[in-house]
Design a protein around this motif. Structure first.
Motif, PDB file in Angstrom:
ATOM      1  N   ASN A  34      -4.159 -16.666  22.565  1.00 43.74           N
ATOM      2  CA  ASN A  34      -5.318 -16.387  23.420  1.00 43.74           C
ATOM      3  C   ASN A  34      -5.200 -15.063  24.191  1.00 43.74           C
ATOM      4  N   PRO A  35      -5.000 -13.968  23.481  1.00 40.77           N
ATOM      5  CA  PRO A  35      -4.897 -12.682  24.170  1.00 40.77           C
ATOM      6  C   PRO A  35      -6.243 -12.261  24.767  1.00 40.77           C
ATOM      7  N   SER A  36      -6.179 -11.467  25.821  1.00 37.62           N
ATOM      8  CA  SER A  36      -7.398 -10.889  26.397  1.00 37.62           C
ATOM      9  C   SER A  36      -7.976  -9.890  25.397  1.00 37.62           C
ATOM     10  N   ALA A  37      -9.173  -9.400  25.692  1.00 40.20           N
ATOM     11  CA  ALA A  37      -9.803  -8.409  24.798  1.00 40.20           C
ATOM     12  C   ALA A  37      -8.941  -7.152  24.710  1.00 40.20           C
ATOM     13  N   ARG A  38      -8.374  -6.732  25.830  1.00 40.98           N
ATOM     14  CA  ARG A  38      -7.520  -5.543  25.836  1.00 40.98           C
ATOM     15  C   ARG A  38      -6.247  -5.797  25.035  1.00 40.98           C
ATOM     16  N   GLU A  39      -5.643  -6.986  25.226  1.00 42.30           N
ATOM     17  CA  GLU A  39      -4.434  -7.332  24.458  1.00 42.30           C
ATOM     18  C   GLU A  39      -4.745  -7.402  22.962  1.00 42.30           C
ATOM     19  N   THR A  40      -5.916  -7.928  22.618  1.00 42.80           N
ATOM     20  CA  THR A  40      -6.317  -8.012  21.206  1.00 42.80           C
ATOM     21  C   THR A  40      -6.394  -6.621  20.591  1.00 42.80           C
ATOM     22  N   ALA A  41      -6.966  -5.668  21.338  1.00 40.97           N
ATOM     23  CA  ALA A  41      -7.051  -4.285  20.845  1.00 40.97           C
ATOM     24  C   ALA A  41      -5.650  -3.693  20.696  1.00 40.97           C
ATOM     25  N   GLN A  42      -4.786  -3.952  21.674  1.00 44.60           N
ATOM     26  CA  GLN A  42      -3.414  -3.428  21.618  1.00 44.60           C
ATOM     27  C   GLN A  42      -2.658  -4.013  20.424  1.00 44.60           C
ATOM     28  N   ILE A  43      -2.788  -5.321  20.241  1.00 44.46           N
ATOM     29  CA  ILE A  43      -2.127  -5.983  19.111  1.00 44.46           C
ATOM     30  C   ILE A  43      -2.656  -5.407  17.798  1.00 44.46           C
ATOM     31  N   SER A  44      -3.978  -5.220  17.720  1.00 44.26           N
ATOM     32  CA  SER A  44      -4.587  -4.670  16.500  1.00 44.26           C
ATOM     33  C   SER A  44      -4.026  -3.287  16.191  1.00 44.26           C
ATOM     34  N   TYR A  45      -3.874  -2.470  17.238  1.00 43.44           N
ATOM     35  CA  TYR A  45      -3.319  -1.131  17.033  1.00 43.44           C
ATOM     36  C   TYR A  45      -1.890  -1.228  16.476  1.00 43.44           C
ATOM     37  N   PHE A  46      -1.055  -2.066  17.067  1.00 39.42           N
ATOM     38  CA  PHE A  46       0.328  -2.184  16.613  1.00 39.42           C
ATOM     39  C   PHE A  46       0.409  -2.779  15.205  1.00 39.42           C
ATOM     40  N   VAL A  47      -0.476  -3.716  14.887  1.00 38.26           N
ATOM     41  CA  VAL A  47      -0.522  -4.258  13.521  1.00 38.26           C
ATOM     42  C   VAL A  47      -0.889  -3.132  12.551  1.00 38.26           C
ATOM     43  N   GLY A  48      -1.866  -2.302  12.943  1.00 42.12           N
ATOM     44  CA  GLY A  48      -2.241  -1.158  12.117  1.00 42.12           C
ATOM     45  C   GLY A  48      -1.062  -0.227  11.873  1.00 42.12           C
ATOM     46  N   LEU A  49      -0.269   0.032  12.926  1.00 44.30           N
ATOM     47  CA  LEU A  49       0.924   0.876  12.769  1.00 44.30           C
ATOM     48  C   LEU A  49       1.926   0.259  11.802  1.00 44.30           C
ATOM     49  N   CYS A  50       2.131  -1.046  11.938  1.00 46.14           N
ATOM     50  CA  CYS A  50       3.073  -1.717  11.032  1.00 46.14           C
ATOM     51  C   CYS A  50       2.620  -1.598   9.586  1.00 46.14           C
ATOM     52  N   TYR A  51       1.330  -1.810   9.355  1.00 40.05           N
ATOM     53  CA  TYR A  51       0.815  -1.682   7.993  1.00 40.05           C
ATOM     54  C   TYR A  51       0.921  -0.228   7.508  1.00 40.05           C
ATOM     55  N   LEU A  52       0.635   0.730   8.371  1.00 40.51           N
ATOM     56  CA  LEU A  52       0.734   2.137   8.002  1.00 40.51           C
ATOM     57  C   LEU A  52       2.163   2.483   7.580  1.00 40.51           C
ATOM     58  N   LYS A  53       3.142   2.023   8.339  1.00 41.15           N
ATOM     59  CA  LYS A  53       4.550   2.319   8.029  1.00 41.15           C
ATOM     60  C   LYS A  53       4.977   1.682   6.709  1.00 41.15           C
ATOM     61  N   GLN A  54       4.273   0.613   6.315  1.00 35.98           N
ATOM     62  CA  GLN A  54       4.586  -0.059   5.052  1.00 35.98           C
ATOM     63  C   GLN A  54       3.667   0.401   3.915  1.00 35.98           C
ATOM     64  N   LYS A  55       2.878   1.465   4.202  1.00 39.37           N
ATOM     65  CA  LYS A  55       1.968   2.061   3.216  1.00 39.37           C
ATOM     66  C   LYS A  55       0.906   1.084   2.702  1.00 39.37           C
ATOM     67  N   MET A  56       0.489   0.191   3.576  1.00 39.56           N
ATOM     68  CA  MET A  56      -0.595  -0.755   3.268  1.00 39.56           C
ATOM     69  C   MET A  56      -1.840  -0.205   3.968  1.00 39.56           C
ATOM     70  N   TYR A  57      -2.466   0.785   3.318  1.00 36.34           N
ATOM     71  CA  TYR A  57      -3.460   1.608   3.973  1.00 36.34           C
ATOM     72  C   TYR A  57      -4.767   0.890   4.306  1.00 36.34           C
ATOM     73  N   ALA A  58      -5.270   0.065   3.420  1.00 33.02           N
ATOM     74  CA  ALA A  58      -6.536  -0.629   3.696  1.00 33.02           C
ATOM     75  C   ALA A  58      -6.390  -1.524   4.921  1.00 33.02           C
ATOM     76  N   GLU A  59      -5.268  -2.230   5.012  1.00 35.24           N
ATOM     77  CA  GLU A  59      -5.020  -3.106   6.150  1.00 35.24           C
ATOM     78  C   GLU A  59      -4.880  -2.293   7.431  1.00 35.24           C
ATOM     79  N   ALA A  60      -4.150  -1.180   7.358  1.00 33.71           N
ATOM     80  CA  ALA A  60      -3.982  -0.312   8.531  1.00 33.71           C
ATOM     81  C   ALA A  60      -5.335   0.172   9.028  1.00 33.71           C
ATOM     82  N   ASN A  61      -6.183   0.628   8.115  1.00 32.62           N
ATOM     83  CA  ASN A  61      -7.512   1.113   8.472  1.00 32.62           C
ATOM     84  C   ASN A  61      -8.314   0.032   9.198  1.00 32.62           C
TER      85      ASN A  61
END
Length: 197
Positions: A34-61
């Motif tokens: 149950n993250p707040s809206a701000r936490e959800t955005a932060q988590i989404s950003y970090f998930v995007g970074l993780c996918y980017l580092k693993q070259k999973m580009y569609a997911e990162a985007n």
């Protein structure tokens, strides 16, 4: 710290050690706390970074785009999208996104990271963001029509002096001079004066 925040902190520690594959499931678990809206955005950003580092580009985007929906993460998410474009070999799109970050970011770390990415994407060339007041002016550089209207991005500019002219019906032609170094980003706002009849 919330339950989601504690998980984010654990994941960030792993990411600092370049352990993105291990951080990803922890971040995904944080979505269930149950993250707040701000936490959800932060988590989404970090998930995007993780996918980017693993070259999973569609997911990162997808996750960077989701993060950009929160006002606190617009610049950070666009920096992520610029990194993604660079990684995918699309420096023009990356530079376009970086211009938005450099113009809008207030966080010094985001601005510094954007500057580093800019130098990577354009190591010897400079970029000028040109806009006018009012917008919609035709732009000429050193006497050549660039066939675009403001706002626009001039990229791949070498070291040197440039004359940038804005032309719009009902307004006086207005010229600005620029001196560019190596790998510079420079915004240029041209104020147009109405023609007196």
């Amino acid at each position: 710290t919330t339950e989601a925040g504690e998980l984010v902190n654990r994941a960030v520690d792993l990411m600092k050690e370049e352990r993105h594959a291990e951080a990803l499931p922890i971040l995904v678990e944080a979505f269930a706390k149950n993250p707040s809206a701000r936490e959800t955005a932060q988590i989404s950003y970090f998930v995007g970074l993780c996918y980017l580092k693993q070259k999973m580009y569609a997911e990162a985007n997808s996750y960077f785009t989701k993060a950009s929906e929160h006002p606190d993460f617009v610049a950070t998410a666009k920096l992520g999208l610029a990194s993604l474009a660079a990684e995918q070999g699309d420096p023009k799109r990356g530079l376009s996104l970086l211009v938005e970050v450099l113009l809008g970011a207030t966080d010094p770390k985001v601005r510094a990271d954007a500057g580093l990415l800019f130098q990577k994407l354009s190591p010897l060339k400079s970029v000028v963001y040109v806009t006018s007041d009012p917008i919609g002016a035709n732009v000429w550089v050193n006497g050549t029509d660039v066939k675009q209207v403001t706002p626009l991005i001039l990229h791949d500019l070498s070291l040197g002096s440039y004359r940038v002219e804005a032309r719009k019906d009902g307004y006086q032609n207005t010229e600005s001079k620029l001196n560019l170094g190596v790998s510079e980003f420079q915004p240029l706002v041209i104020k147009l004066t109405p023609v007196v009849k």
